[in-house]
Design a protein around this motif. Structure first.
Motif, PDB file in Angstrom:
ATOM      1  N   ALA A 119      29.943  -8.885  29.265  1.00  0.00           N
ATOM      2  CA  ALA A 119      30.963  -9.406  27.961  1.00  0.00           C
ATOM      3  C   ALA A 119      32.256 -10.382  28.544  1.00  0.00           C
ATOM      4  O   ALA A 119      32.432 -11.107  27.889  1.00  0.00           O
ATOM      5  CB  ALA A 119      31.766  -8.152  27.560  1.00  0.00           C
ATOM      6  N   GLN A 120      32.609  -9.979  29.758  1.00  0.00           N
ATOM      7  CA  GLN A 120      33.399 -10.933  30.312  1.00  0.00           C
ATOM      8  C   GLN A 120      33.087 -12.294  30.552  1.00  0.00           C
ATOM      9  O   GLN A 120      33.726 -13.262  30.038  1.00  0.00           O
ATOM     10  CB  GLN A 120      34.244 -10.083  31.782  1.00  0.00           C
ATOM     11  CG  GLN A 120      35.550 -10.659  32.045  1.00  0.00           C
ATOM     12  CD  GLN A 120      35.991  -9.983  33.238  1.00  0.00           C
ATOM     13  OE1 GLN A 120      35.244  -9.148  33.779  1.00  0.00           O
ATOM     14  NE2 GLN A 120      37.060 -10.072  33.357  1.00  0.00           N
ATOM     15  N   GLN A 121      32.012 -12.481  31.263  1.00  0.00           N
ATOM     16  CA  GLN A 121      31.486 -13.590  31.380  1.00  0.00           C
ATOM     17  C   GLN A 121      30.989 -14.362  30.206  1.00  0.00           C
ATOM     18  O   GLN A 121      31.156 -15.686  29.995  1.00  0.00           O
ATOM     19  CB  GLN A 121      30.094 -13.479  32.240  1.00  0.00           C
ATOM     20  CG  GLN A 121      30.518 -13.238  33.753  1.00  0.00           C
ATOM     21  CD  GLN A 121      29.138 -12.619  34.485  1.00  0.00           C
ATOM     22  OE1 GLN A 121      28.253 -12.763  34.046  1.00  0.00           O
ATOM     23  NE2 GLN A 121      29.604 -11.842  35.635  1.00  0.00           N
ATOM     24  N   GLY A 122      30.611 -13.684  29.192  1.00  0.00           N
ATOM     25  CA  GLY A 122      30.118 -14.143  27.874  1.00  0.00           C
ATOM     26  C   GLY A 122      31.378 -14.705  27.103  1.00  0.00           C
ATOM     27  O   GLY A 122      31.192 -15.986  26.553  1.00  0.00           O
ATOM     28  N   ALA A 123      32.411 -14.003  27.235  1.00  0.00           N
ATOM     29  CA  ALA A 123      33.780 -14.546  26.508  1.00  0.00           C
ATOM     30  C   ALA A 123      34.177 -15.514  27.122  1.00  0.00           C
ATOM     31  O   ALA A 123      34.661 -16.661  26.318  1.00  0.00           O
ATOM     32  CB  ALA A 123      34.809 -13.371  26.707  1.00  0.00           C
ATOM     33  N   ALA A 124      34.294 -15.848  28.385  1.00  0.00           N
ATOM     34  CA  ALA A 124      34.790 -16.968  29.177  1.00  0.00           C
ATOM     35  C   ALA A 124      33.864 -18.251  29.109  1.00  0.00           C
ATOM     36  O   ALA A 124      34.285 -19.288  28.436  1.00  0.00           O
ATOM     37  CB  ALA A 124      35.027 -16.765  30.483  1.00  0.00           C
ATOM     38  N   ARG A 125      32.522 -18.022  29.006  1.00  0.00           N
ATOM     39  CA  ARG A 125      31.717 -18.937  28.464  1.00  0.00           C
ATOM     40  C   ARG A 125      31.591 -19.625  27.358  1.00  0.00           C
ATOM     41  O   ARG A 125      31.561 -20.727  26.822  1.00  0.00           O
ATOM     42  CB  ARG A 125      30.223 -18.473  28.937  1.00  0.00           C
ATOM     43  CG  ARG A 125      29.013 -19.603  28.780  1.00  0.00           C
ATOM     44  CD  ARG A 125      27.929 -19.080  29.347  1.00  0.00           C
ATOM     45  NE  ARG A 125      27.268 -17.597  28.726  1.00  0.00           N
ATOM     46  CZ  ARG A 125      27.342 -16.564  29.500  1.00  0.00           C
ATOM     47  NH1 ARG A 125      27.311 -16.737  30.888  1.00  0.00           N
ATOM     48  NH2 ARG A 125      26.933 -15.473  28.993  1.00  0.00           N
ATOM     49  N   PHE A 126      31.819 -18.734  26.195  1.00  0.00           N
ATOM     50  CA  PHE A 126      31.918 -19.167  24.812  1.00  0.00           C
ATOM     51  C   PHE A 126      33.227 -19.843  24.597  1.00  0.00           C
ATOM     52  O   PHE A 126      33.165 -20.934  23.813  1.00  0.00           O
ATOM     53  CB  PHE A 126      31.893 -17.656  23.933  1.00  0.00           C
ATOM     54  CG  PHE A 126      32.361 -17.846  22.514  1.00  0.00           C
ATOM     55  CD1 PHE A 126      31.248 -18.345  21.680  1.00  0.00           C
ATOM     56  CD2 PHE A 126      33.614 -17.431  22.010  1.00  0.00           C
ATOM     57  CE1 PHE A 126      31.723 -18.552  20.384  1.00  0.00           C
ATOM     58  CE2 PHE A 126      33.954 -17.810  20.837  1.00  0.00           C
ATOM     59  CZ  PHE A 126      32.869 -18.268  19.906  1.00  0.00           C
ATOM     60  N   LEU A 127      34.264 -19.307  25.116  1.00  0.00           N
ATOM     61  CA  LEU A 127      35.634 -20.083  24.756  1.00  0.00           C
ATOM     62  C   LEU A 127      35.697 -21.339  25.267  1.00  0.00           C
ATOM     63  O   LEU A 127      36.010 -22.399  24.741  1.00  0.00           O
ATOM     64  CB  LEU A 127      36.817 -19.078  25.006  1.00  0.00           C
ATOM     65  CG  LEU A 127      36.889 -17.861  24.310  1.00  0.00           C
ATOM     66  CD1 LEU A 127      38.190 -17.013  24.881  1.00  0.00           C
ATOM     67  CD2 LEU A 127      36.977 -17.887  22.680  1.00  0.00           C
ATOM     68  N   ASP A 128      35.223 -21.387  26.512  1.00  0.00           N
ATOM     69  CA  ASP A 128      35.095 -22.697  27.202  1.00  0.00           C
ATOM     70  C   ASP A 128      34.283 -23.754  26.347  1.00  0.00           C
ATOM     71  O   ASP A 128      34.516 -24.956  26.205  1.00  0.00           O
ATOM     72  CB  ASP A 128      34.901 -22.815  28.637  1.00  0.00           C
ATOM     73  CG  ASP A 128      35.818 -22.021  29.646  1.00  0.00           C
ATOM     74  OD1 ASP A 128      37.013 -22.137  29.073  1.00  0.00           O
ATOM     75  OD2 ASP A 128      35.749 -21.528  30.649  1.00  0.00           O
TER      76      ASP A 128
END
Ligand code: GUN
Ligand code: ZN
Length: 441
Positions: A119-128
């Motif tokens: 979830a953490q990696q996905g959130a960072a990837r998504f916002l970037d």
């Protein structure tokens, strides 16, 4: 040692030079000449302490750090009013309409977000990725898992972004690993509201996936949450696909319409964001208008999933605010420019024409106003947060030639909107901090 006041002040003061475009009012439907458009070619946008300080035609003095983007477009960052953070992984999945698409592709992908690291990696990837497409604010669905909302809010806070989101509510008609229950969901929502709502630039949205995946008891709980926390938003899907609408009719036989299911549960208010709204009638539009709710029109998704053609003019004529959304992964791109190009084509299939002004307003100042955030985002007014994107007018020889021969401002901006995408984006600033810059070469 105390900081040199001149140095620290100039670190916060910067000026961007370019062709500034925003809106002072809502453009009328079909008007290519509009007094609502504010175009200030070759001006300086002044930013102080993360906020817009003003605009001027002459260069500011040396106390301002100057960025010369002469010959480029400068707009407020786009506002994407409906997008799913875990669905980057199912973008461009072949062959299905909504209900099969959810079962085949989307639900399996969302299950992975039970894992905190995922979830953490996905959130960072998504916002970037949003920032690399020129979107600086968004209304987002993570997954049913509390950790997916926690990690998304934390990542948005790190980037200083304006984000509206909430844990997805879903207590039936979803596979194992993706269902909550009323009592646990209520506890999770309250905890998330207390932790995140009103922190930095974050706001909570009570997030009902759609009527079929919540029991009447869960819908009632969601309505009670909205009543108990008047500042929170509400987001859900509404009347997207004909089979979905039929299913809702079977599940809620007493409701007058799909929208009525939400209204009876206390989920229709001025802070409600309803994605799609394709299969509505005049009574539904009247109810939306009375409540001050908005439709997040998602043209790319509607075309890709074969959902239908949204009637924007009828919705606007009924007095309902319409914003624009990518709805990734039903939508096939995070680019708001590509999405606006699709919005034009949807209206063309309905025998209507969407101007660049209407489209760009709906994805900047119009969306901001519909969210009650018109004083903070979506425009270049002094006092607004400096959420700003710099764009090339053209990327590649075809677009360059088209720009060379374009006459008048609307023709140029319409060609930019229709031919442009993330390759045109030069840089994105969030609250005056550069958060994306295109690599050279
Ligand atoms: N309806 C319920 N869930 C979804 C979703 O994830 N995407 C779209 N487009 N529609 C939905
Ligand atoms: Zn959606």
């Amino acid at each position: 040692m105390t900081a040199d006041p001149t140095t620290s002040r100039s670190a916060l003061r910067m000026a961007l030079r370019g062709d500034l475009l925003d809106f002072t009012a809502a453009p009328a439907w079909g008007a290519v000449e509009s007094t609502a458009v504010r175009f200030r070619p070759d001006h300086w946008l002044l930013i102080d302490g993360g906020r817009i300080a003003g605009v001027q035609s002459q260069a500011p003095d040396d106390s301002w750090t100057r960025h010369d983007h002469r010959g480029r477009l400068i707009l407020p960052g786009f506002v994407d009013t409906h997008v799913h953070s875990p669905q980057l992984e199912v973008i461009a999945s072949y062959g299905t309409e909504l209900l099969d698409w959810l079962d085949t592709y989307t639900f399996p992908a969302e299950r992975r977000y039970a894992d905190a690291a995922e979830a953490q990696q996905g959130a960072a990837r998504f916002l970037d990725a949003l920032l690399a497409h020129g979107t600086t604010s968004a209304v987002v669905f993570p997954t049913v898992h509390k950790v997916s909302a926690d990690t998304l809010f934390a990542a948005a806070q790190q980037r200083g972004m304006r984000l509206i989101a909430g844990k997805v509510l879903m207590d039936r008609h979803a596979p194992d690993g993706l269902r909550d229950d009323v009592a646990q969901a209520e506890r999770d929502c309250i905890e998330l509201i207390e932790r995140w709502h009103g922190q930095a630039r974050l706001a909570y949205a009570v997030t009902v996936r759609f009527a079929p995946t919540s029991t009447p008891a869960q819908l009632a709980m969601a309505g009670a949450l909205c009543a108990a926390h008047p500042g929170v938003y509400m987001q859900t899907h509404l009347a997207e696909n004909r089979d979905e609408v039929q299913w809702v009719r079977e599940l809620f036989p007493d409701a007058r319409s799909y929208l009525d299911v939400y209204e009876r549960a206390g989920l229709l208010n001025a802070r409600s964001v309803f994605a799609h709204g394709i299969w509505l009638d005049e009574a539904d539009r009247h109810a939306l208008r009375e409540a001050g709710a908005q439709i997040a029109h998602s043209p790319s998704s509607n075309l890709f999933l074969g959902s239908g053609l949204f009637d924007w003019p009828a919705t606007e004529a009924a007095g309902v605010a319409v914003s624009v959304a990518t709805d990734v992964g039903g939508g096939t791109s995070l680019s708001m420019l590509r999405t606006l190009g699709d919005a034009y084509k949807v209206q063309a299939l309905n025998g209507q024409r969407l101007t660049a002004w209407k489209a760009l307003h709906a994805s900047t100042a119009g969306a901001a106003a519909a969210l009650g955030l018109g004083d903070e985002i979506g425009s270049l007014n002094a006092g607004c947060a400096a959420d700003i994107c710099v764009w090339d007018w053209a990327a590649g020889p075809v677009a360059e030639r088209r720009m060379d021969v374009a006459h008048g401002l609307h023709e140029r901006v319409f060609a930019w909107m229709t031919l442009g995408d993330e390759r045109n984006l030069v840089a994105s600033w969030v609250a005056g901090v550069k958060r994306y810059e295109r690599r050279q070469g």
